[in-house]
Motif scaffolding. Structure first.
Motif, mmCIF file in Angstrom:
data_model
loop_
_atom_site.group_PDB
_atom_site.id
_atom_site.type_symbol
_atom_site.label_atom_id
_atom_site.label_comp_id
_atom_site.label_asym_id
_atom_site.label_seq_id
_atom_site.Cartn_x
_atom_site.Cartn_y
_atom_site.Cartn_z
ATOM 1 N N SER A 129 4.528 -10.386 0.578
ATOM 2 C CA SER A 129 5.301 -9.138 0.538
ATOM 3 C C SER A 129 6.128 -8.942 1.803
ATOM 4 C CB SER A 129 4.362 -7.946 0.388
ATOM 5 O OG SER A 129 3.554 -8.111 -0.736
ATOM 6 N N SER A 135 6.989 -5.742 -5.576
ATOM 7 C CA SER A 135 7.000 -6.095 -7.014
ATOM 8 C C SER A 135 8.159 -7.049 -7.294
ATOM 9 C CB SER A 135 7.170 -4.836 -7.860
ATOM 10 O OG SER A 135 6.165 -3.919 -7.550
ATOM 11 N N THR A 161 -2.974 -8.546 4.563
ATOM 12 C CA THR A 161 -4.408 -8.311 4.746
ATOM 13 C C THR A 161 -5.004 -9.415 5.623
ATOM 14 O OG1 THR A 161 -4.476 -7.347 2.539
ATOM 15 C CG2 THR A 161 -6.596 -7.957 3.500
ATOM 16 N N SER A 371 0.982 -4.652 -8.944
ATOM 17 C CA SER A 371 0.667 -3.253 -9.295
ATOM 18 C C SER A 371 0.381 -3.120 -10.793
ATOM 19 C CB SER A 371 1.829 -2.341 -8.899
ATOM 20 O OG SER A 371 2.869 -2.443 -9.850
ATOM 21 N N GLU A 373 1.547 -1.067 -12.894
ATOM 22 C CA GLU A 373 2.762 -0.894 -13.709
ATOM 23 C C GLU A 373 3.348 -2.268 -14.052
ATOM 24 O OE1 GLU A 373 2.235 0.785 -10.840
ATOM 25 O OE2 GLU A 373 1.773 2.734 -11.731
#
Ligand SMILES: Cc1cc2nc3c(=O)[nH]c(=O)nc-3n(C[C@H](O)[C@H](O)[C@H](O)COP(=O)(O)OP(=O)(O)OC[C@H]3O[C@@H](n4cnc5c(N)ncnc54)[C@H](O)[C@@H]3O)c2cc1C
Length: 386
Positions: A129, A135, A161, A371, A373
């Motif tokens: 990312s 996304s 992370t 995600s 969505e």
């Protein structure tokens, strides 16, 4: 599909339970018991213990250090791991870059990196990312320019992370800005100690430091840290999405969470009528059972050699929504006891006292790992043909 374990599987389950009972020490289980994530030292101690046993890289082929278990055995292992209160293993090495390396890597790359992953010695982070590429990952801009014997990397990653723990990052970079977006992306392995890398912490809403921004300024990466060929990064990233994800629903850890919730309610000194709490927990358990049966179908299909399909998106959506639901029940049933923040003990169970931090962090679980969505878009495309 048989929903019962066979006699051999039950014996396997008992042997795993016995091993967990003998090896999972209090310091390993303490964080999960409190609903917190382990510190680096505890996480590594646990992973290295599994590595010594040959139980860290569970999905890997035997030749690279996997235990040779069926999907059902891996599922049983995960259940026993969670029920004893041991944390899940970090996905970046064993579940992500490892399978990429043994599938697409050169022999030299396999020899160099796989042993450290399978033993739990080498920690990885995932550099996908960017500030304007989440996304819509294909629009990533971190640039890797080919020079004589190296790539020169410039750009920024975000939400990385464990970048502050990691020895290595596997990273999607743009090697060719002139071609179609997806075709210009490559998969590069970057040593986190290389000059020019700056890791800055992001403190998340639970007050902890799990996440980071990572900046690259003229970072020199050897050419042989490229996995596959230039421009193959998108193919490799897509391969990871279809790699086995029989634990994506997080059923085992949700079971552990419900066990913790039951303990907290049972220990609660409050004089309120607990019957409503037990009813709410029973409803959660029924919902979890439905999720678990759906998950079983995927496990059984994997054992029959069927490829992974859109079900992993469905399991991710339901699994993460359920994790949020349990954490919400934990906060609401804890009432005032859940309002503590800095781990100061007030009244009632330690479990309730830490519930709000976990509730806050779990708002993110419907975002990370693709995600919900986006998962719904995947389902619409693959199942409904939209
Ligand atoms: C706790 C946490 C850990 C993470 N760890 C890592 C990591 O280790 N490495 C890494 O590379 N990344 C990591 N991420 C980043 C994560 O992958 C992204 O946050 C995620 O892909 C969403 O991207 P975004 O944040 O840019 O949001 P956006 O893509 O900007 O999305 C914003 C919102 O719009 C929705 N949306 C976007 N596009 C569509 C669409 N086409 N249709 C419908 N809705 C849409 C999204 O679902 C979301 O709700 C982590 C994120 C979190 C929160």
């Amino acid at each position: 599909m048989n929903l019962e374990f066979t006699r051999e599987e039950l014996e396997f389950q008992q042997s795993i339970r016995d091993w967990m009972g003998a090896h999972v020490t209090e310091d390993i289980r303490r964080c999960s018991a409190l609903g917190e994530m382990p510190a680096k030292e505890q996480q590594q101690k646990w992973e290295q213990l599994l590595g010594k046993q040959g139980w860290l890289a569970l999905t890997w082929p035997k030749q690279y250090g996997g235990p040779g278990w069926t999907a059902t055995q891996r599922y049983i292992f995960d259940l026993e791991r969670a029920m004893v209160g041991a944390p899940p293993t970090s996905p970046f090495g064993v579940a992500m870059v490892g399978p990429v390396l043994y599938t697409f890597g050169s022999q030299e790359q396999k020899d160099r990196w796989l042993p450290g992953i399978v033993s739990g010695e080498l920690l990885w982070c995932q550099g996908y990312s960017e500030p304007n590429a989440g996304s819509d990952l294909a629009s990533l801009k971190t640039r890797a320019e080919r020079k004589d014997d190296h790539y020169l990397v410039n750009g920024q990653k975000v939400w990385t992370t464990q970048a502050h723990w990691a020895d290595m990052m596997f990273c999607l970079v743009r090697t060719d800005p002139a071609v179609k977006q997806q075709q210009g992306i490559s998969f590069l392995l970057i040593d986190m100690k290389t000059p020019g890398i700056e890791v800055r912490p992001i403190y998340s809403i639970d007050g902890h430091h799990h996440l980071n921004e990572v900046y690259f300024t003229d970072v020199r990466v050897p050419l042989n840290n490229l996995v596959g060929q230039e421009g193959m990064g998108w193919t490799i990233a897509k391969y990871l999405l279809t790699h086995e994800r029989t634990t994506i629903a997080g059923v085992a850890d949700s079971r552990h969470e419900i066990a913790r919730l039951k303990r907290a309610v049972a220990e609660s000194p409050c004089s309120y009528d607990k019957s409503q709490a037990w009813q709410r927990i029973a409803e959660l358990e029924i919902e979890l059972m439905a999720l678990e049966y759906t998950n079983f179908r995927t496990v059984a299909a994997t054992d029959e050699g069927q490829p992974f399909g859109p079900e992993s998106s469905g399991l991710k959506i339901k699994g993460t929504e359920f994790q949020q639901k349990v954490s919400q029940a934990m906060v609401e049933l804890g009432g005032m006891m859940s309002l503590t923040w800095d781990n100061q003990k007030t009244v009632g169970s330690d479990i309730f006292n830490r519930a709000t931090r976990r509730y806050n962090f779990l708002r993110a679980c419907t975002i990370y790992g693709g995600s919900n969505e986006i998962q719904k878009n995947v389902l619409a495309k693959m199942l409904l043909g939209l």
